[in-house]
Design an enzyme around this catalytic site. Sequence first.
Site, PDB file in Angstrom:
ATOM      1  CE  LYS A 135      11.440 -30.517   9.001  1.00  0.00           C
ATOM      2  NZ  LYS A 135      12.506 -31.599   8.950  1.00  0.00           N
TER       3      LYS A 135
ATOM      4  CG  ASP B 124      12.764 -35.181   9.860  1.00  0.00           C
ATOM      5  OD1 ASP B 124      12.174 -34.644  10.804  1.00  0.00           O
ATOM      6  OD2 ASP B 124      13.906 -34.825   9.494  1.00  0.00           O
TER       7      ASP B 124
ATOM      8  CB  SER C 214      17.750 -29.740  27.300  1.00  0.00           C
ATOM      9  OG  SER C 214      17.693 -30.424  26.079  1.00  0.00           O
ATOM     10  NE  ARG C 215      14.443 -35.769  27.558  1.00  0.00           N
ATOM     11  CZ  ARG C 215      14.305 -36.852  26.816  1.00  0.00           C
ATOM     12  NH1 ARG C 215      13.471 -37.803  27.189  1.00  0.00           N
ATOM     13  NH2 ARG C 215      14.979 -36.988  25.701  1.00  0.00           N
TER      14      ARG C 215
HETATM   15  P1  NAP Z   1      17.454 -34.568  18.197  1.00  0.00           P
HETATM   16  O1  NAP Z   1      18.814 -33.948  18.299  1.00  0.00           O
HETATM   17  O2  NAP Z   1      17.366 -36.044  18.131  1.00  0.00           O
HETATM   18  O3  NAP Z   1      16.501 -34.100  19.376  1.00  0.00           O
HETATM   19  C1  NAP Z   1      16.483 -32.795  19.876  1.00  0.00           C
HETATM   20  C2  NAP Z   1      16.363 -32.822  21.397  1.00  0.00           C
HETATM   21  O4  NAP Z   1      15.018 -33.093  21.784  1.00  0.00           O
HETATM   22  C3  NAP Z   1      17.174 -33.890  22.073  1.00  0.00           C
HETATM   23  O5  NAP Z   1      18.524 -33.505  22.224  1.00  0.00           O
HETATM   24  C4  NAP Z   1      16.467 -34.096  23.390  1.00  0.00           C
HETATM   25  O6  NAP Z   1      17.023 -33.245  24.395  1.00  0.00           O
HETATM   26  C5  NAP Z   1      15.031 -33.680  23.079  1.00  0.00           C
HETATM   27  N1  NAP Z   1      14.218 -34.887  23.096  1.00  0.00           N
HETATM   28  C6  NAP Z   1      14.462 -36.050  22.455  1.00  0.00           C
HETATM   29  N2  NAP Z   1      13.533 -36.960  22.769  1.00  0.00           N
HETATM   30  C7  NAP Z   1      12.682 -36.360  23.630  1.00  0.00           C
HETATM   31  C8  NAP Z   1      11.559 -36.785  24.349  1.00  0.00           C
HETATM   32  N3  NAP Z   1      11.146 -38.058  24.283  1.00  0.00           N
HETATM   33  N4  NAP Z   1      10.921 -35.905  25.130  1.00  0.00           N
HETATM   34  C9  NAP Z   1      11.387 -34.651  25.259  1.00  0.00           C
HETATM   35  N5  NAP Z   1      12.480 -34.193  24.627  1.00  0.00           N
HETATM   36  C10 NAP Z   1      13.116 -35.048  23.818  1.00  0.00           C
HETATM   37  O7  NAP Z   1      16.689 -34.014  16.932  1.00  0.00           O
HETATM   38  P2  NAP Z   1      17.028 -32.825  15.914  1.00  0.00           P
HETATM   39  O8  NAP Z   1      17.771 -33.380  14.776  1.00  0.00           O
HETATM   40  O9  NAP Z   1      17.566 -31.654  16.638  1.00  0.00           O
HETATM   41  O10 NAP Z   1      15.547 -32.544  15.385  1.00  0.00           O
HETATM   42  C11 NAP Z   1      14.571 -31.897  16.172  1.00  0.00           C
HETATM   43  C12 NAP Z   1      13.557 -31.267  15.248  1.00  0.00           C
HETATM   44  O11 NAP Z   1      14.238 -30.341  14.397  1.00  0.00           O
HETATM   45  C13 NAP Z   1      12.872 -32.269  14.320  1.00  0.00           C
HETATM   46  O12 NAP Z   1      11.511 -31.949  14.197  1.00  0.00           O
HETATM   47  C14 NAP Z   1      13.589 -32.098  12.999  1.00  0.00           C
HETATM   48  O13 NAP Z   1      12.740 -32.368  11.897  1.00  0.00           O
HETATM   49  C15 NAP Z   1      13.944 -30.625  13.058  1.00  0.00           C
HETATM   50  N6  NAP Z   1      15.089 -30.299  12.208  1.00  0.00           N
HETATM   51  C16 NAP Z   1      16.234 -31.048  12.276  1.00  0.00           C
HETATM   52  C17 NAP Z   1      17.289 -30.760  11.409  1.00  0.00           C
HETATM   53  C18 NAP Z   1      18.587 -31.531  11.444  1.00  0.00           C
HETATM   54  O14 NAP Z   1      19.471 -31.285  10.628  1.00  0.00           O
HETATM   55  N7  NAP Z   1      18.771 -32.450  12.381  1.00  0.00           N
HETATM   56  C19 NAP Z   1      17.176 -29.724  10.488  1.00  0.00           C
HETATM   57  C20 NAP Z   1      16.029 -28.955  10.490  1.00  0.00           C
HETATM   58  C21 NAP Z   1      14.994 -29.249  11.343  1.00  0.00           C
HETATM   59  P3  NAP Z   1      17.098 -33.740  25.919  1.00  0.00           P
HETATM   60  O15 NAP Z   1      17.321 -35.225  25.910  1.00  0.00           O
HETATM   61  O16 NAP Z   1      18.260 -32.997  26.510  1.00  0.00           O
HETATM   62  O17 NAP Z   1      15.784 -33.373  26.515  1.00  0.00           O
END
Ligand code: NAP
Length: 309
Positions: A91, A169, A37-38
């Site tokens: 997903k 989403d 993770s970044r």
């Molecule tokens: P998030 O917290 O916004 O992002 C997850 C991580 O991905 C970030 O902490 C970041 O980590 C990394 N990231 C963000 N932008 C990036 C980039 N440009 N390049 C590389 N890494 C990047 O999102 P999330 O809510 O966890 O969702 C992630 C996935 O899980 C989505 O596809 C979503 O549909 C799925 N999901 C989410 C939920 C929910 O409740 N949120 C539920 C089920 C499924 P670093 O900055 O440390 O690299």
Amino acid sequence: VTAPLRIGLVGVGKIARDQHLPAIAGTAGVELAAAASRHAKLPEVANYPDLAAMLAGEPGLDAVALCQPPRFRYEAAKAALTAGKHVFLEKPPGVTVSEVEALADLAKDCGVTLFASWHSRYAAAVAQARDWVEANNLGRISIQWKEDVRHWHPGQSWIWEAGGFGVFDPGINALSILTEIVQEPIRVIEARLEVPSNRAAPIAAALRLETIGGAPIEVAFDWRQTGPQSWDIAVEAQPGRMLLSNGGNAITIDGQPQPVGKEDEYPAMYRRFLELIRSGQSDVDCRPLRLVADAFLCGRQIPTSPFED
Ligand code: NAP
């Protein structure tokens, strides 16, 4: 005794912390070996700034779980599969159907498992709903998937970009349940996508779908609902009616609430991942993603009020 599957987690954000970490910790046969993770670092495991560094530094890794936003999954999955690692995709499995199909082919060529996960399919009442639909004559379906984007996706700017899916989403979770409980082919007839004038992805969508048997399916996705969310799928059949609510975790049949097991979506998916690896299989079902792609293909885009977080 076989050694536990050594997993590297990529993209340590909301879903990785909320679900993947506790599910991995609570599942026999898997262990967290590293994180990439970044910005984030996890205690007691090796931490890397990105997947390439993790693959180089952890030759003993068996698998990766990709939890970053969907736009970054393809390149990461390609690198991991090519390095001989099994891959668990959050997903939606990608931004386009073509990239996910390409990954499925690549996994086959590399002799490793690709699991395109759909967590809502593992909700407590979904199997019961599928059995009920199978046993009855399908009439019509109505899906209401409405929630407050400010509550569920605070500050997530990626979700509003092209390829971020907007209201699809969460909506794709409903479509993953739909395609699990209804086995016949489903087509998209019409879609109306409301897109804030300052954003690239819809805040609301109304879809008209139909099964090949002619059963109509009406879908309403909306991110502007404040207060409690609605994650409901109502099915009318001959005879009877079924309501799957709470994102697939509660069910009533003919108005009677049915007993269901405990919520166990992510642990169940890690057990499934292990099973797939042990049996040398992949599980890549693009149907939910294809319905979304088709809604964007045939949909009418309607500009609406700007959205500010
Ligand atoms: P998030 O917290 O916004 O992002 C997850 C991580 O991905 C970030 O902490 C970041 O980590 C990394 N990231 C963000 N932008 C990036 C980039 N440009 N390049 C590389 N890494 C990047 O999102 P999330 O809510 O966890 O969702 C992630 C996935 O899980 C989505 O596809 C979503 O549909 C799925 N999901 C989410 C939920 C929910 O409740 N949120 C539920 C089920 C499924 P670093 O900055 O440390 O690299």
